[in-house]
Design an enzyme around this catalytic site. Sequence first.
Site, PDB file in Angstrom:
ATOM      1  N   SER A 134       0.863  -1.198  -0.108  1.00 62.01           N
ATOM      2  CA  SER A 134      -0.060  -0.014  -0.021  1.00 62.01           C
ATOM      3  C   SER A 134       0.786   1.327   0.057  1.00 62.01           C
ATOM      4  CB  SER A 134      -0.875  -0.024   1.085  1.00 62.01           C
ATOM      5  OG  SER A 134      -1.952   0.862   1.148  1.00 62.01           O
TER       6      SER A 134
ATOM      7  N   ASP B 228     -10.075  -6.089  -3.529  1.00 60.39           N
ATOM      8  CA  ASP B 228      -9.294  -4.779  -3.096  1.00 60.39           C
ATOM      9  C   ASP B 228     -10.172  -3.383  -3.107  1.00 60.39           C
ATOM     10  OD1 ASP B 228      -7.403  -3.204  -2.016  1.00 60.39           O
ATOM     11  OD2 ASP B 228      -5.640  -4.132  -2.559  1.00 60.39           O
TER      12      ASP B 228
ATOM     13  N   HIS C 128      -7.640  -5.711   0.664  1.00 57.16           N
ATOM     14  CA  HIS C 128      -6.328  -4.995   0.771  1.00 57.16           C
ATOM     15  C   HIS C 128      -5.394  -5.317   2.118  1.00 57.16           C
ATOM     16  CE1 HIS C 128      -4.043  -1.358  -0.403  1.00 57.16           C
ATOM     17  NE2 HIS C 128      -4.109  -0.864   0.872  1.00 57.16           N
TER      18      HIS C 128
END
Length: 393
Positions: free
Chosen positions: A164, A338, A369
């Site tokens: 991320s 996600d 995620h």
Amino acid sequence: MLPLLLALLLAGNAAADLDATLIRDASLTTPELIEAYGYPSQTHTVQTEDGYILTLHRIPHGRSSNATGEPVFVQHGLLSSSADWVLTGPDHALAYILADAGYDVWLGNFRGNTYSRQHVRYTADDNEFWNFSWNENGKFDLPAMIDYVLNYTGKEKLYYAGHSMGTTSFFVLNSLKPEYNDKIRLMFSLAPIAFMNHVTSPFLKALAWSYEFDEILWDDLGLYKFFTNSAILKAAGEDLCEDGAVTQSVCSNILFLTVGFDTTNLNKTLLPVILAHTPAGAAAKQFLHYSQEVVSAHFRQWDYGLFSNIAHYGRTAPPDYDLSAVTAPVFLFYADNDWVSNIVDVTKLNASLANPVTMYHVDWQPYNHLDYLWGIHSKELVYDVMLKYMPNY
């Protein structure tokens, strides 16, 4: 998330005592967790060019061998820390799997999280300390940590794995300082974030829609940081999220509402441990910068507003990060469920990079995620794929 957890905690929805191992793991630091599971642990510190003191946690080798292999630098995302790479234990956590495969594992900690709250001039109580976004994470934090690892190990290159915001900052670094591309053997981008205008997370979309109001609110009221008191969440997690607690499903659903639902891949028994370590703190400006990305459909530097942009950049809009300057080989993982790293945005990122290896589809429809960190099946779905490709670079 925090207000709801506190409300439930005060309502007294508690169950039986937690398992002793869970209680222990909820109370240990990252290096203490590493050692508790039989791995060697080291702690290192490095100072950034702009004065932040960052902590790195190292696992130099696995449990069955004392040989130290090629370095792998692993970087967490927003609100996370080095702990997230070890919380699920030796059979499931990426840091242990890499170490047992013969790699020298270095876990970075961005400024502002639990392990990196020191500065040469400011304290974490000063608003000035929190005046950063992921632009500074990429411009200052990553080069300081990467250079330290390479200098300490005597290596010229390392593997990089980011999740991320750990991917966002990598793309920032290698676009602003292209010389760092030569220091990367292979970059694994877990849930890559650059372009963001196709996010489906209700939380992030609401934040983006209101970001101009939020900027005024946070700036005027001095709300420069988020979730920096882990003790509150630790207490809430122990009472609300343990096995047998009627509120355990609420804990998991709070996570899922932000990143996507995947009830089959989350070990709910670990929720008290996860909440004791995560969230690990972040700057409000990091959230705001992502909000700007959602609205603008650009991957670009901080937007100061029309007139301030002219003063800072000499133009009315902030400059885009030049992703064509990212020449390091990049391996992109993406998943259908996600809600933050959308396939349309990942595809656009892939087309913008100079040297993409592949876009790898995680073969588990509910994969979300955060499954890259704590997913029960992440070893087979993601980590084993990484290990397969690493010897080729």
